[in-house]
Design a protein around this motif. Structure first.
Motif, PDB file in Angstrom:
ATOM      1  N   LEU A  33      39.941  70.915  56.621  1.00 15.94           N
ATOM      2  CA  LEU A  33      39.943  71.406  57.993  1.00 15.94           C
ATOM      3  C   LEU A  33      41.044  72.452  58.198  1.00 15.94           C
ATOM      4  O   LEU A  33      40.847  73.467  58.864  1.00 15.94           O
ATOM      5  CB  LEU A  33      40.109  70.243  58.975  1.00 15.94           C
ATOM      6  CG  LEU A  33      40.011  70.555  60.455  1.00 15.94           C
ATOM      7  CD1 LEU A  33      38.619  71.074  60.784  1.00 15.94           C
ATOM      8  CD2 LEU A  33      40.320  69.315  61.275  1.00 15.94           C
ATOM      9  N   LEU A  85      39.976  75.722  56.559  1.00 18.72           N
ATOM     10  CA  LEU A  85      38.967  76.377  57.390  1.00 18.72           C
ATOM     11  C   LEU A  85      39.624  77.099  58.566  1.00 18.72           C
ATOM     12  O   LEU A  85      39.295  78.250  58.870  1.00 18.72           O
ATOM     13  CB  LEU A  85      37.951  75.348  57.900  1.00 18.72           C
ATOM     14  CG  LEU A  85      36.877  75.879  58.834  1.00 18.72           C
ATOM     15  CD1 LEU A  85      35.951  76.818  58.084  1.00 18.72           C
ATOM     16  CD2 LEU A  85      36.102  74.729  59.452  1.00 18.72           C
ATOM     17  N   ASN A  86      40.589  76.438  59.197  1.00 16.45           N
ATOM     18  CA  ASN A  86      41.271  77.064  60.335  1.00 16.45           C
ATOM     19  C   ASN A  86      42.168  78.209  59.892  1.00 16.45           C
ATOM     20  O   ASN A  86      42.331  79.186  60.636  1.00 16.45           O
ATOM     21  CB  ASN A  86      42.071  76.028  61.117  1.00 16.45           C
ATOM     22  CG  ASN A  86      41.191  75.257  62.054  1.00 16.45           C
ATOM     23  OD1 ASN A  86      40.726  75.800  63.042  1.00 16.45           O
ATOM     24  ND2 ASN A  86      40.916  74.010  61.713  1.00 16.45           N
ATOM     25  N   CYS A 138      47.033  70.288  61.145  1.00 17.30           N
ATOM     26  CA  CYS A 138      46.373  69.626  60.007  1.00 17.30           C
ATOM     27  C   CYS A 138      47.346  69.416  58.853  1.00 17.30           C
ATOM     28  O   CYS A 138      47.329  68.369  58.205  1.00 17.30           O
ATOM     29  CB  CYS A 138      45.173  70.448  59.542  1.00 17.30           C
ATOM     30  SG  CYS A 138      43.773  70.388  60.659  1.00 17.30           S
ATOM     31  N   LEU A 177      40.346  65.490  53.955  1.00 12.70           N
ATOM     32  CA  LEU A 177      39.623  65.996  55.117  1.00 12.70           C
ATOM     33  C   LEU A 177      40.503  66.937  55.939  1.00 12.70           C
ATOM     34  O   LEU A 177      40.066  68.015  56.353  1.00 12.70           O
ATOM     35  CB  LEU A 177      39.127  64.832  55.979  1.00 12.70           C
ATOM     36  CG  LEU A 177      38.326  65.207  57.211  1.00 12.70           C
ATOM     37  CD1 LEU A 177      36.999  65.829  56.806  1.00 12.70           C
ATOM     38  CD2 LEU A 177      38.086  63.980  58.070  1.00 12.70           C
ATOM     39  N   LEU A 178      41.747  66.531  56.147  1.00 13.33           N
ATOM     40  CA  LEU A 178      42.678  67.386  56.889  1.00 13.33           C
ATOM     41  C   LEU A 178      42.987  68.665  56.116  1.00 13.33           C
ATOM     42  O   LEU A 178      43.150  69.742  56.703  1.00 13.33           O
ATOM     43  CB  LEU A 178      43.962  66.625  57.212  1.00 13.33           C
ATOM     44  CG  LEU A 178      43.816  65.577  58.313  1.00 13.33           C
ATOM     45  CD1 LEU A 178      45.051  64.699  58.382  1.00 13.33           C
ATOM     46  CD2 LEU A 178      43.555  66.248  59.644  1.00 13.33           C
TER      47      LEU A 178
END
Length: 120
Positions: free
Chosen positions: A19, A22-23, A49, A15-16
């Motif tokens: 994320l 995405l960032n 992250c 998940l990290l």
């Protein structure tokens, strides 16, 4: 018990990772468009992250290692139990007082013998 947390750590790491990617994409798009504040914020979140994912990875590795060590210790004790069955009770008492895996195995053999004499 410790092994039950391993899937949670793995899911958290992925998940990290997602994320963070995405960032990173948002930071790259902001850099292309010339917006600095959004890009810097997204880049900061990306690095957070990555750091948090690494921390979860270390926790997962530690839990995995502990679970493997507990399994190995249990296997060693069972092997010792099979080897100590042929010794007399005085020897088993001496080994049990010394402690450690051999002491645990000796206690198990002595308890088994006591239960066998009670039931037999």
């Amino acid at each position: 018990m410790a092994a039950s947390r391993l899937p949670v750590y793995r899911a958290g790491m992925w998940l990290l990772f997602a994320l963070g990617l995405l960032n990173l994409w948002v930071a790259l798009q902001s850099a292309r468009s010339g917006s600095k504040s959004g890009g810097l914020t997204a880049l900061a979140i990306f690095f957070l992250c990555i750091a948090a994912g690494g921390w979860l990875g270390l926790l997962r590795a530690r839990q995995f290692r502990r679970a493997r060590e507990q399994q190995s210790r249990g296997d060693a004790i069972l092997l010792l139990v099979t080897e100590l069955k042929r010794h007399d009770e005085a020897t088993l008492d001496r080994i049990a007082r010394q402690g450690g895996p051999a002491g645990e195995a000796a206690v198990m053999v002595l308890q088994g013998r006591q239960e066998k004499t009670r039931s037999g």
